[in-house]
Design a protein around this motif. Structure first.
Motif, mmCIF file in Angstrom:
data_model
loop_
_atom_site.group_PDB
_atom_site.id
_atom_site.type_symbol
_atom_site.label_atom_id
_atom_site.label_comp_id
_atom_site.label_asym_id
_atom_site.label_seq_id
_atom_site.Cartn_x
_atom_site.Cartn_y
_atom_site.Cartn_z
ATOM 1 N N SER A 35 2.085 -5.381 5.943
ATOM 2 C CA SER A 35 2.801 -6.194 7.225
ATOM 3 C C SER A 35 4.263 -6.391 7.851
ATOM 4 N N LYS A 91 4.466 1.931 4.692
ATOM 5 C CA LYS A 91 4.295 3.349 3.442
ATOM 6 C C LYS A 91 5.769 2.858 2.745
ATOM 7 N N ARG A 107 -0.316 2.417 13.306
ATOM 8 C CA ARG A 107 0.477 1.355 12.512
ATOM 9 C C ARG A 107 1.397 0.261 12.858
ATOM 10 N N ARG A 132 0.868 -1.309 2.633
ATOM 11 C CA ARG A 132 0.178 -1.484 2.936
ATOM 12 C C ARG A 132 0.194 -2.774 3.662
ATOM 13 N N ASN A 187 1.999 -2.709 10.683
ATOM 14 C CA ASN A 187 1.406 -2.886 10.322
ATOM 15 C C ASN A 187 0.697 -1.325 9.048
ATOM 16 N N SER A 188 0.661 -1.259 7.966
ATOM 17 C CA SER A 188 0.175 -0.869 7.082
ATOM 18 C C SER A 188 1.007 -0.215 6.556
#
Length: 114
Positions: free
Chosen positions: A16, A85, A65, A14, A82-83
């Motif tokens: 960046s 995983k 993302r 989550r 971003n975000s």
């Protein structure tokens, strides 16, 4: 022709990161630039690309993302992630084609802890 990536590091899920790829030896503003990645034990895949005109495309898993951008004054292409995983963990490479040859950077490692 030289491409040098930077910005990869260990980050929590989550989080960046912004990757950079500084180029030299080409007329950067007329070249399509791509970001690729190779997850551990898997094949190299295209993540995102940006044309000389600024047209962008993304692989489906990163849409919404990741954002690719370029700064022609600095001969640099970026990948804002971003975000993040766990499955984004990979070595990331930038790429361009010059006089029909593909050129790659040395890569930068992104590790996303879950």
């Amino acid at each position: 022709v030289r491409l040098v990536e930077s910005g990869g590091e260990l980050v929590q899920a989550r989080g960046s990161l912004r990757l950079s790829c500084r180029t030299s030896g080409i007329n950067f503003k007329i070249h399509r630039m791509g970001w690729y990645r190779q997850p551990p034990g898997k094949q190299l895949e295209l993540v995102a690309a940006i044309s000389a005109d600024g047209i962008k495309n993304y692989t489906d898993p990163v849409k919404g993302r990741f954002t690719i951008s370029r700064n022609n004054a600095w001969n640099t292409v970026y990948l804002q992630m971003n975000s993040l995983k766990h499955e984004d963990t990979a070595d990331y490479y930038c790429q361009t084609t010059y006089e029909s040859l593909n050129y790659w950077g040395q890569g930068t490692q992104v590790t996303v802890s879950s």
